[in-house]
Design a protein around this motif. Sequence first.
Motif, PDB file in Angstrom:
ATOM      1  N   GLY A  91       0.854  -1.178   0.000  1.00 57.74           N
ATOM      2  CA  GLY A  91       0.000   0.000   0.000  1.00 57.74           C
ATOM      3  C   GLY A  91       0.893   1.232   0.000  1.00 57.74           C
ATOM      4  N   PHE A  92       0.590   2.194  -0.854  1.00 56.71           N
ATOM      5  CA  PHE A  92       1.460   3.365  -0.972  1.00 56.71           C
ATOM      6  C   PHE A  92       0.838   4.607  -0.351  1.00 56.71           C
ATOM      7  CE2 PHE A  92       2.701   0.657  -4.502  1.00 56.71           C
ATOM      8  CZ  PHE A  92       4.069   0.635  -4.342  1.00 56.71           C
ATOM      9  N   ILE A  93       1.695   5.368   0.307  1.00 52.94           N
ATOM     10  CA  ILE A  93       1.280   6.679   0.818  1.00 52.94           C
ATOM     11  C   ILE A  93       2.322   7.680   0.346  1.00 52.94           C
ATOM     12  CG2 ILE A  93       0.848   8.047   2.897  1.00 52.94           C
ATOM     13  CD1 ILE A  93       0.274   5.349   4.312  1.00 52.94           C
ATOM     14  N   PHE A  94       1.885   8.808  -0.164  1.00 52.85           N
ATOM     15  CA  PHE A  94       2.817   9.770  -0.747  1.00 52.85           C
ATOM     16  C   PHE A  94       2.810  11.087   0.023  1.00 52.85           C
ATOM     17  CE2 PHE A  94       1.049   7.066  -4.025  1.00 52.85           C
ATOM     18  CZ  PHE A  94       2.182   6.530  -4.596  1.00 52.85           C
ATOM     19  N   GLN A  95       3.887  11.822  -0.161  1.00 44.86           N
ATOM     20  CA  GLN A  95       3.984  13.129   0.480  1.00 44.86           C
ATOM     21  C   GLN A  95       2.864  14.049   0.001  1.00 44.86           C
ATOM     22  OE1 GLN A  95       7.710  15.100  -0.199  1.00 44.86           O
ATOM     23  NE2 GLN A  95       7.165  16.855   1.053  1.00 44.86           N
ATOM     24  N   THR A  96       2.558  13.965  -1.277  1.00 45.69           N
ATOM     25  CA  THR A  96       1.553  14.865  -1.860  1.00 45.69           C
ATOM     26  C   THR A  96       0.176  14.197  -1.942  1.00 45.69           C
ATOM     27  OG1 THR A  96       2.420  14.142  -3.984  1.00 45.69           O
ATOM     28  CG2 THR A  96       3.152  16.264  -3.190  1.00 45.69           C
ATOM     29  N   PHE A  97      -0.049  13.189  -1.138  1.00 44.20           N
ATOM     30  CA  PHE A  97      -1.325  12.481  -0.995  1.00 44.20           C
ATOM     31  C   PHE A  97      -1.739  11.692  -2.248  1.00 44.20           C
ATOM     32  CE2 PHE A  97      -2.105  16.784   1.153  1.00 44.20           C
ATOM     33  CZ  PHE A  97      -1.323  16.447   2.237  1.00 44.20           C
ATOM     34  N   ASN A  98      -1.637  12.371  -3.422  1.00 48.15           N
ATOM     35  CA  ASN A  98      -1.960  11.704  -4.694  1.00 48.15           C
ATOM     36  C   ASN A  98      -3.309  10.997  -4.707  1.00 48.15           C
ATOM     37  OD1 ASN A  98       0.613  12.521  -5.197  1.00 48.15           O
ATOM     38  ND2 ASN A  98       1.208  10.645  -6.234  1.00 48.15           N
ATOM     39  N   LEU A  99      -4.320  11.667  -4.190  1.00 47.32           N
ATOM     40  CA  LEU A  99      -5.666  11.109  -4.333  1.00 47.32           C
ATOM     41  C   LEU A  99      -6.159  11.460  -5.735  1.00 47.32           C
ATOM     42  CD1 LEU A  99      -7.130  12.149  -0.875  1.00 47.32           C
ATOM     43  CD2 LEU A  99      -6.257   9.917  -1.550  1.00 47.32           C
ATOM     44  N   ILE A 100      -7.070  10.647  -6.237  1.00 45.59           N
ATOM     45  CA  ILE A 100      -7.661  10.964  -7.532  1.00 45.59           C
ATOM     46  C   ILE A 100      -8.692  12.067  -7.283  1.00 45.59           C
ATOM     47  CG2 ILE A 100      -8.851  10.043  -9.565  1.00 45.59           C
ATOM     48  CD1 ILE A 100      -6.222   8.594  -9.087  1.00 45.59           C
ATOM     49  N   GLN A 101      -8.448  13.215  -7.897  1.00 46.88           N
ATOM     50  CA  GLN A 101      -9.228  14.415  -7.570  1.00 46.88           C
ATOM     51  C   GLN A 101     -10.710  14.300  -7.912  1.00 46.88           C
ATOM     52  OE1 GLN A 101      -8.053  17.122  -5.849  1.00 46.88           O
ATOM     53  NE2 GLN A 101      -6.196  15.901  -5.629  1.00 46.88           N
ATOM     54  N   GLY A 149      -5.428  18.854   4.426  1.00 47.11           N
ATOM     55  CA  GLY A 149      -4.265  18.018   4.125  1.00 47.11           C
ATOM     56  C   GLY A 149      -4.222  16.756   4.969  1.00 47.11           C
ATOM     57  N   GLY A 150      -4.442  16.937   6.277  1.00 41.14           N
ATOM     58  CA  GLY A 150      -4.400  15.795   7.173  1.00 41.14           C
ATOM     59  C   GLY A 150      -5.483  14.772   6.845  1.00 41.14           C
ATOM     60  N   GLN A 151      -6.658  15.293   6.498  1.00 47.51           N
ATOM     61  CA  GLN A 151      -7.762  14.389   6.141  1.00 47.51           C
ATOM     62  C   GLN A 151      -7.457  13.652   4.836  1.00 47.51           C
ATOM     63  OE1 GLN A 151     -10.825  17.345   6.213  1.00 47.51           O
ATOM     64  NE2 GLN A 151     -11.600  16.702   8.205  1.00 47.51           N
ATOM     65  N   GLN A 152      -6.866  14.395   3.870  1.00 48.48           N
ATOM     66  CA  GLN A 152      -6.507  13.745   2.606  1.00 48.48           C
ATOM     67  C   GLN A 152      -5.510  12.623   2.846  1.00 48.48           C
ATOM     68  OE1 GLN A 152      -5.740  16.053  -0.965  1.00 48.48           O
ATOM     69  NE2 GLN A 152      -6.491  17.867   0.052  1.00 48.48           N
ATOM     70  N   GLN A 153      -4.533  12.903   3.736  1.00 52.60           N
ATOM     71  CA  GLN A 153      -3.536  11.873   3.988  1.00 52.60           C
ATOM     72  C   GLN A 153      -4.177  10.666   4.682  1.00 52.60           C
ATOM     73  OE1 GLN A 153      -1.198  10.864   2.555  1.00 52.60           O
ATOM     74  NE2 GLN A 153       0.711  11.729   3.262  1.00 52.60           N
ATOM     75  N   THR A 174       4.649  12.830   6.153  1.00 55.25           N
ATOM     76  CA  THR A 174       4.331  13.998   6.972  1.00 55.25           C
ATOM     77  C   THR A 174       4.908  15.278   6.370  1.00 55.25           C
ATOM     78  OG1 THR A 174       6.319  13.629   8.281  1.00 55.25           O
ATOM     79  CG2 THR A 174       4.306  12.635   9.084  1.00 55.25           C
ATOM     80  N   GLY A 175       5.539  15.135   5.212  1.00 54.06           N
ATOM     81  CA  GLY A 175       6.241  16.265   4.596  1.00 54.06           C
ATOM     82  C   GLY A 175       5.396  17.488   4.324  1.00 54.06           C
ATOM     83  N   ASN A 176       4.121  17.290   4.021  1.00 53.79           N
ATOM     84  CA  ASN A 176       3.260  18.427   3.703  1.00 53.79           C
ATOM     85  C   ASN A 176       2.279  18.742   4.823  1.00 53.79           C
ATOM     86  OD1 ASN A 176       4.413  18.894   1.284  1.00 53.79           O
ATOM     87  ND2 ASN A 176       2.698  18.210   0.026  1.00 53.79           N
ATOM     88  N   LEU A 177       2.563  18.254   6.031  1.00 54.23           N
ATOM     89  CA  LEU A 177       1.593  18.424   7.112  1.00 54.23           C
ATOM     90  C   LEU A 177       2.217  19.180   8.283  1.00 54.23           C
ATOM     91  CD1 LEU A 177       0.174  14.794   7.083  1.00 54.23           C
ATOM     92  CD2 LEU A 177      -0.864  16.804   6.044  1.00 54.23           C
ATOM     93  N   ASP A 178       1.360  19.813   9.088  1.00 55.16           N
ATOM     94  CA  ASP A 178       1.886  20.492  10.268  1.00 55.16           C
ATOM     95  C   ASP A 178       2.236  19.460  11.336  1.00 55.16           C
ATOM     96  OD1 ASP A 178      -0.375  20.065  12.181  1.00 55.16           O
ATOM     97  OD2 ASP A 178      -1.456  21.122  10.612  1.00 55.16           O
ATOM     98  N   LEU A 179       2.899  19.931  12.386  1.00 58.24           N
ATOM     99  CA  LEU A 179       3.456  19.061  13.415  1.00 58.24           C
ATOM    100  C   LEU A 179       2.436  18.080  13.988  1.00 58.24           C
ATOM    101  CD1 LEU A 179       6.430  19.613  14.156  1.00 58.24           C
ATOM    102  CD2 LEU A 179       5.597  20.310  16.405  1.00 58.24           C
ATOM    103  N   LYS A 180       1.286  18.642  14.414  1.00 63.32           N
ATOM    104  CA  LYS A 180       0.297  17.839  15.115  1.00 63.32           C
ATOM    105  C   LYS A 180      -0.300  16.803  14.170  1.00 63.32           C
ATOM    106  CE  LYS A 180      -4.074  18.509  17.499  1.00 63.32           C
ATOM    107  NZ  LYS A 180      -4.880  18.160  16.324  1.00 63.32           N
ATOM    108  N   THR A 181      -0.677  17.250  12.962  1.00 60.60           N
ATOM    109  CA  THR A 181      -1.279  16.319  12.004  1.00 60.60           C
ATOM    110  C   THR A 181      -0.284  15.239  11.620  1.00 60.60           C
ATOM    111  OG1 THR A 181      -2.176  18.358  11.118  1.00 60.60           O
ATOM    112  CG2 THR A 181      -2.800  16.345  10.017  1.00 60.60           C
ATOM    113  N   GLY A 182       0.992  15.664  11.471  1.00 59.05           N
ATOM    114  CA  GLY A 182       2.030  14.701  11.136  1.00 59.05           C
ATOM    115  C   GLY A 182       2.117  13.601  12.180  1.00 59.05           C
TER     116      GLY A 182
END
Lengths: 253, 217
Positions: A91-101, A149-153, A174-182
């Motif tokens: 299963g892949f998770i990316f820094q930029t979420f990469n959801l299908i818009q 962002g956090g929800q997308q991730q 966690t690259g694109n997220l704030d501390l807490k969400t990360g």
Amino acid sequence: MASDHIISARDVKRRYMMGEEVVWALAGVDLDVHRGEYLSIMGPSGSGKSTLFNMIGGLDRPTEGTVIMDGHDVRKMDLRQIAYLRCHKVGFIFQTFNLIQVMTAEQNVMLPMTFAGVSDEEASRRAREILERVGLGKRYDHRPGQLSGGQQQRVAIARSMANDPDIILADEPTGNLDLKTGEEIINMLAMFRDEFGKTIISATHDHKMLAASDRVVYLVDGKITEIKQRHELKIEQGGIADKKAETKLSGRQ
Amino acid sequence: MREMEQIIILPYRKVLQIAWQGMRIRLLKTFLVTSCIALALAFLTFIMCSNGMVEQLGERASEQLQQRLAREGLLEQLLSTEQRSQTAWMLGIALMISFAGIVNAMLISVTERFREIGTMKCLGGLDSFIVKLYLAESLFQGTVGTTIGIVVGVVLAYVEGLNRFGSEAFQLLPIVTLVQILVISFVAGVVLTVLGALYPAWSAAKMEPVDAMRSEV
């Protein structure tokens, strides 16, 4: 042949051509990943950590060397076998979420199941179940643009879990997220290791990640410089010791 | 070593469902691309139809009309070699606009979705799934856009014909010629659209997923 190692990389090299110049992003890496461990790959940008990450996940093929995943040589697989691997085993998770818009959260989670041939009803039921687990039970009908962002991730994490893979590969999650969400995301990944025995492999330069990791692989200039176990990490966490480790690492660049 | 399993091939119904949803949600983009195709085809069909009418003036126009046109000096002008070479030019330009316009529109609409293609491959999407997805999308946009364009082009050509030649405009274009024009326009429009989409989609599908996701266009 149920090996303890879910992934074995042997002398993996990856060459890139930068115009005329030959660049070795990976210059011979040996790495065994144990079943059910949380492994972090650390290193400065340009160290080859993303390349190694891609090799391990079957997203890219090594120029030389072998990557054995769950008993299969990734280099010898044909297209449909590689696709099966990406669909069922990883299963892949990316820094930029990469959801299908254009798809809702639910449909995004359903997509890997659709590729796996699961019926719509079953896929929808399972998608909502997983979304519930990551705390998005009420937002299954939202599209990525309507989520933070956090929800997308979290949708991306749910998607990575869709076909119940053995391995979850997270590239700077966690690259694109704030501390807490990360931190929430990291805890969620750790939960999947603890509760479901998933193997988590994450490329990162986020030091928060270290706390959750069982092992950390340090990569510099395409080579592994050291591998640290969890108990070795604890000593260096936080404060001055952490800073020291950081300067030591960047000094080697 | 035990046999490695293979991913299944998705049925067409599923591919169509995903393609249709994508186009519906991306409504504005779908509309823009389709109108671009329609516009190009309207121009092409218009030029071909009005050329067709002019060519038939000598044979199919009534005495009356020919006399009127001759009096106004129009007949001579319309049938002059100068005018004919100009007509050929116009046709060439119409073809070029259709080609460049359609291929460009499709190219952009596919390349801006390279990351999506890469992601789908990461999730277990086959190259053939990606190609089928874009085939379905471009076939739909190509067919709708081309049909609208042809209708607009033919109507405009007859409006212009009515203006120049009166009600006889309807007799000027033989049915066979008209059908020929319709078929040529339709095939050109659909083929250009599909090729314009499939070429970039196919090249993205063949890439390793990381390369597709990384490529900035």
